[in-house]
Design a protein around this motif. Sequence first.
Motif, short mmCIF file in Angstrom:
data_model
loop_
_atom_site.label_atom_id
_atom_site.label_comp_id
_atom_site.label_asym_id
_atom_site.label_seq_id
_atom_site.Cartn_x
_atom_site.Cartn_y
_atom_site.Cartn_z
N VAL A 16 0.83 -1.19 0.00
CA VAL A 16 0.00 0.00 0.00
C VAL A 16 0.87 1.25 0.00
CG1 VAL A 16 -1.94 -1.11 1.18
CG2 VAL A 16 -0.19 0.06 2.52
N ALA A 17 0.28 2.39 -0.35
CA ALA A 17 0.92 3.70 -0.24
C ALA A 17 0.11 4.50 0.77
CB ALA A 17 0.94 4.41 -1.59
N TYR A 18 0.81 5.27 1.61
CA TYR A 18 0.12 6.07 2.62
C TYR A 18 0.91 7.33 2.90
CZ TYR A 18 3.46 4.44 6.15
OH TYR A 18 4.59 4.19 6.86
N ALA A 19 0.27 8.30 3.51
CA ALA A 19 0.92 9.56 3.88
C ALA A 19 1.56 9.40 5.26
CB ALA A 19 -0.10 10.69 3.91
N ARG A 25 6.74 17.95 7.79
CA ARG A 25 6.40 17.61 6.41
C ARG A 25 5.61 16.31 6.33
NH1 ARG A 25 11.28 18.97 2.53
NH2 ARG A 25 10.71 21.14 2.45
N VAL A 26 5.01 16.12 5.17
CA VAL A 26 4.29 14.86 4.90
C VAL A 26 4.91 14.26 3.65
CG1 VAL A 26 2.08 13.83 4.29
CG2 VAL A 26 2.16 15.71 5.91
N ARG A 27 5.14 12.97 3.67
CA ARG A 27 5.68 12.27 2.52
C ARG A 27 4.80 11.07 2.19
NH1 ARG A 27 11.18 9.79 4.01
NH2 ARG A 27 11.33 11.09 5.81
N LEU A 28 4.93 10.57 0.99
CA LEU A 28 4.24 9.34 0.62
C LEU A 28 5.20 8.19 0.83
CD1 LEU A 28 2.28 10.28 -2.59
CD2 LEU A 28 1.38 9.75 -0.35
N ALA A 29 4.71 7.11 1.41
CA ALA A 29 5.54 5.96 1.71
C ALA A 29 4.83 4.68 1.27
CB ALA A 29 5.83 5.90 3.20
N ASP A 30 5.61 3.70 0.84
CA ASP A 30 5.09 2.37 0.52
C ASP A 30 5.30 1.48 1.73
OD1 ASP A 30 4.68 3.37 -1.98
OD2 ASP A 30 6.16 2.11 -2.97
N ALA A 31 4.37 0.56 1.95
CA ALA A 31 4.48 -0.35 3.10
C ALA A 31 3.74 -1.64 2.81
CB ALA A 31 3.90 0.31 4.35
N LEU A 32 4.13 -2.69 3.54
CA LEU A 32 3.44 -3.97 3.49
C LEU A 32 2.50 -4.06 4.67
CD1 LEU A 32 6.44 -6.25 2.62
CD2 LEU A 32 4.52 -5.70 1.14
N VAL A 33 1.27 -4.48 4.42
CA VAL A 33 0.27 -4.62 5.48
C VAL A 33 0.60 -5.87 6.28
CG1 VAL A 33 -2.17 -4.93 6.00
CG2 VAL A 33 -1.48 -3.45 4.11
N HIS A 75 -6.61 7.05 4.54
CA HIS A 75 -5.84 7.68 3.46
C HIS A 75 -4.82 6.73 2.86
CE1 HIS A 75 -7.73 11.40 4.57
NE2 HIS A 75 -7.36 11.19 5.82
N VAL A 76 -5.20 5.47 2.73
CA VAL A 76 -4.32 4.43 2.20
C VAL A 76 -4.82 4.03 0.82
CG1 VAL A 76 -3.62 2.02 2.53
CG2 VAL A 76 -3.70 3.56 4.47
N ARG A 77 -3.88 3.71 -0.07
CA ARG A 77 -4.25 3.24 -1.41
C ARG A 77 -3.51 1.94 -1.71
NH1 ARG A 77 -7.61 2.14 -5.20
NH2 ARG A 77 -7.07 2.77 -7.26
N LEU A 78 -4.25 0.94 -2.15
CA LEU A 78 -3.68 -0.35 -2.52
C LEU A 78 -2.84 -0.20 -3.79
CD1 LEU A 78 -3.60 -3.45 -2.07
CD2 LEU A 78 -5.60 -3.57 -3.56
N ILE A 79 -1.61 -0.71 -3.75
CA ILE A 79 -0.74 -0.70 -4.93
C ILE A 79 -0.70 -2.08 -5.58
CG2 ILE A 79 1.63 -0.42 -5.75
CD1 ILE A 79 2.06 1.60 -3.56
#
Length: 89
Positions: A16-19, A25-33, A75-79
């Motif tokens: 997933v990608a999340y803020a 600051r705010v960044r976008l990060a990828d993570a494993l659920v 605010h999470v989006r599935l990648i």
Amino acid sequence: MITDYAGEELYPGDLVAYAARQGNRVRLADALVRRVTTRIEGGRLRPMLLVRPTGIESGFTKRRSLRSEWISAEHVRLILPDATGERDR
């Protein structure tokens, strides 16, 4: 059933990608659920995810640690569904 903001179902092992905040600051990060659950906060049922960052993120300052953290699924989006192959086992 917990979903991202587009309605895609989220399961352990999904990418997933999340803020994420870093200081001011705010960044976008990828993570494993790692885990999907709900919690009652402020009298409301809130979808929560335990995620482990992959280290791939926006910004020029590196993250200090890749520890798992709890985030809201609002605010999470599935990648990539089932990026680790956990559901096949």
